[in-house]
Design a protein around this motif. Structure first.
Motif, PDB file in Angstrom:
ATOM      1  N   VAL A  44       0.843  -1.198   0.000  1.00 62.42           N
ATOM      2  CA  VAL A  44       0.000   0.000   0.000  1.00 62.42           C
ATOM      3  C   VAL A  44       0.881   1.252   0.000  1.00 62.42           C
ATOM      4  CG1 VAL A  44      -1.590   1.368   1.410  1.00 62.42           C
ATOM      5  CG2 VAL A  44      -2.034  -1.073   1.032  1.00 62.42           C
ATOM      6  N   ALA A  45       1.887   1.274   0.853  1.00 65.15           N
ATOM      7  CA  ALA A  45       2.784   2.430   0.936  1.00 65.15           C
ATOM      8  C   ALA A  45       3.514   2.663  -0.391  1.00 65.15           C
ATOM      9  CB  ALA A  45       3.786   2.233   2.069  1.00 65.15           C
ATOM     10  N   GLU A  46       3.972   1.599  -1.015  1.00 66.64           N
ATOM     11  CA  GLU A  46       4.672   1.722  -2.295  1.00 66.64           C
ATOM     12  C   GLU A  46       3.741   2.223  -3.397  1.00 66.64           C
ATOM     13  OE1 GLU A  46       7.918   1.394  -3.238  1.00 66.64           O
ATOM     14  OE2 GLU A  46       8.333   1.284  -1.103  1.00 66.64           O
ATOM     15  N   ILE A  47       2.530   1.707  -3.435  1.00 69.76           N
ATOM     16  CA  ILE A  47       1.554   2.143  -4.446  1.00 69.76           C
ATOM     17  C   ILE A  47       1.212   3.611  -4.242  1.00 69.76           C
ATOM     18  CG2 ILE A  47      -0.853   1.879  -5.187  1.00 69.76           C
ATOM     19  CD1 ILE A  47      -0.446  -1.175  -4.802  1.00 69.76           C
ATOM     20  N   GLU A  48       0.995   3.997  -3.001  1.00 67.86           N
ATOM     21  CA  GLU A  48       0.692   5.406  -2.719  1.00 67.86           C
ATOM     22  C   GLU A  48       1.833   6.311  -3.174  1.00 67.86           C
ATOM     23  OE1 GLU A  48      -2.350   5.254   1.074  1.00 67.86           O
ATOM     24  OE2 GLU A  48      -0.192   5.275   1.498  1.00 67.86           O
ATOM     25  N   GLU A  49       3.059   5.887  -2.938  1.00 68.28           N
ATOM     26  CA  GLU A  49       4.214   6.690  -3.327  1.00 68.28           C
ATOM     27  C   GLU A  49       4.369   6.744  -4.847  1.00 68.28           C
ATOM     28  OE1 GLU A  49       9.012   6.465  -2.984  1.00 68.28           O
ATOM     29  OE2 GLU A  49       7.878   5.973  -1.170  1.00 68.28           O
ATOM     30  N   LYS A  50       4.293   5.601  -5.498  1.00 71.72           N
ATOM     31  CA  LYS A  50       4.484   5.540  -6.959  1.00 71.72           C
ATOM     32  C   LYS A  50       3.447   6.355  -7.713  1.00 71.72           C
ATOM     33  CE  LYS A  50       7.868   2.529  -7.437  1.00 71.72           C
ATOM     34  NZ  LYS A  50       9.146   2.837  -7.959  1.00 71.72           N
ATOM     35  N   PHE A  51       2.205   6.333  -7.242  1.00 72.61           N
ATOM     36  CA  PHE A  51       1.118   6.983  -7.971  1.00 72.61           C
ATOM     37  C   PHE A  51       0.682   8.302  -7.332  1.00 72.61           C
ATOM     38  CE2 PHE A  51       0.852   2.517  -9.217  1.00 72.61           C
ATOM     39  CZ  PHE A  51       0.846   2.651 -10.598  1.00 72.61           C
ATOM     40  N   ASP A  52       1.382   8.718  -6.278  1.00 75.07           N
ATOM     41  CA  ASP A  52       1.102   9.988  -5.594  1.00 75.07           C
ATOM     42  C   ASP A  52      -0.378  10.110  -5.213  1.00 75.07           C
ATOM     43  OD1 ASP A  52       1.806  12.415  -4.441  1.00 75.07           O
ATOM     44  OD2 ASP A  52       1.377  13.539  -6.269  1.00 75.07           O
ATOM     45  N   ILE A  53      -0.858   9.085  -4.517  1.00 76.27           N
ATOM     46  CA  ILE A  53      -2.251   9.050  -4.044  1.00 76.27           C
ATOM     47  C   ILE A  53      -2.254   8.642  -2.577  1.00 76.27           C
ATOM     48  CG2 ILE A  53      -3.298   8.549  -6.288  1.00 76.27           C
ATOM     49  CD1 ILE A  53      -3.420   5.579  -5.462  1.00 76.27           C
ATOM     50  N   MET A  54      -3.394   8.797  -1.940  1.00 72.96           N
ATOM     51  CA  MET A  54      -3.584   8.335  -0.567  1.00 72.96           C
ATOM     52  C   MET A  54      -4.825   7.464  -0.571  1.00 72.96           C
ATOM     53  SD  MET A  54      -2.241   8.377   2.338  1.00 72.96           S
ATOM     54  CE  MET A  54      -1.629   9.636   3.396  1.00 72.96           C
ATOM     55  N   LEU A  55      -4.643   6.173  -0.364  1.00 69.97           N
ATOM     56  CA  LEU A  55      -5.761   5.231  -0.383  1.00 69.97           C
ATOM     57  C   LEU A  55      -6.566   5.336   0.904  1.00 69.97           C
ATOM     58  CD1 LEU A  55      -3.881   2.097  -1.767  1.00 69.97           C
ATOM     59  CD2 LEU A  55      -5.326   3.676  -3.046  1.00 69.97           C
ATOM     60  N   ASP A  56      -7.873   5.233   0.770  1.00 70.26           N
ATOM     61  CA  ASP A  56      -8.683   5.225   1.991  1.00 70.26           C
ATOM     62  C   ASP A  56      -8.729   3.801   2.547  1.00 70.26           C
ATOM     63  OD1 ASP A  56     -10.882   3.795   0.831  1.00 70.26           O
ATOM     64  OD2 ASP A  56     -11.820   5.662   0.197  1.00 70.26           O
ATOM     65  N   LEU A  57      -9.155   3.693   3.781  1.00 68.98           N
ATOM     66  CA  LEU A  57      -9.126   2.410   4.495  1.00 68.98           C
ATOM     67  C   LEU A  57      -9.897   1.313   3.760  1.00 68.98           C
ATOM     68  CD1 LEU A  57      -8.184   0.827   6.942  1.00 68.98           C
ATOM     69  CD2 LEU A  57     -10.187   1.660   8.172  1.00 68.98           C
ATOM     70  N   ASP A  58     -11.068   1.630   3.244  1.00 64.71           N
ATOM     71  CA  ASP A  58     -11.855   0.615   2.531  1.00 64.71           C
ATOM     72  C   ASP A  58     -11.095   0.072   1.332  1.00 64.71           C
ATOM     73  OD1 ASP A  58     -13.978   0.769   4.291  1.00 64.71           O
ATOM     74  OD2 ASP A  58     -15.095   2.219   3.078  1.00 64.71           O
ATOM     75  N   ASP A  59     -10.389   0.939   0.601  1.00 61.74           N
ATOM     76  CA  ASP A  59      -9.624   0.494  -0.555  1.00 61.74           C
ATOM     77  C   ASP A  59      -8.422  -0.349  -0.137  1.00 61.74           C
ATOM     78  OD1 ASP A  59     -11.327   1.664  -2.432  1.00 61.74           O
ATOM     79  OD2 ASP A  59     -10.304   3.590  -2.268  1.00 61.74           O
TER      80      ASP A  59
END
Length: 80
Positions: A44-59
Motif C-alpha cells: 500500500v505504501a509503495e503504491i501510494e508513493e508511486k502513484f502519488d495518491i492516498m488510499l482510503d481504508l476501505d480500498d
C-alpha cells in the motif's frame, strides 16, 4: 499493457520479492508468496508513493489482487 498497469505490476513484484515473470493474474492476497498482512501494508505504501495518491481504508482492505488494485487505481484517476 497500459503504462500504469506496468508500473503497478513492477511495484507489486518488487515489493513482494517476486520474479519478473510472475503472472499478474496469480497475484492474490495470501495466495501469492510473501503477500501477507505485513507485506500488504508495505505494498500500500509503495503504491501510494508511486502513484502519488492516498488510499482510503476501505480500498486498502479491498485490495486483494492485482485486478482489484487496477480497479482501485482507476477510482483515484490513475489512467494512461
Amino acid at each position: 499493457m497500459p503504462k500504469s498497469d506496468e508500473i503497478l505490476a513492477a511495484t507489486m513484484r518488487s515489493t513482494l520479492a517476486l520474479p519478473e515473470d510472475y503472472s499478474t493474474a496469480e497475484m492474490v492476497f495470501s495466495q501469492t508468496p510473501g503477500w501477507d498482512s505485513l507485506a500488504h501494508m508495505r505494498l500500500v505504501a509503495e503504491i501510494e508513493e508511486k502513484f502519488d495518491i492516498m488510499l482510503d481504508l476501505d480500498d486498502i482492505i479491498d485490495m486483494s489482487s492485482f485486478a482489484k488494485a487496477q480497479e482501485i487505481l482507476k477510482k483515484y484517476g490513475v489512467t494512461d
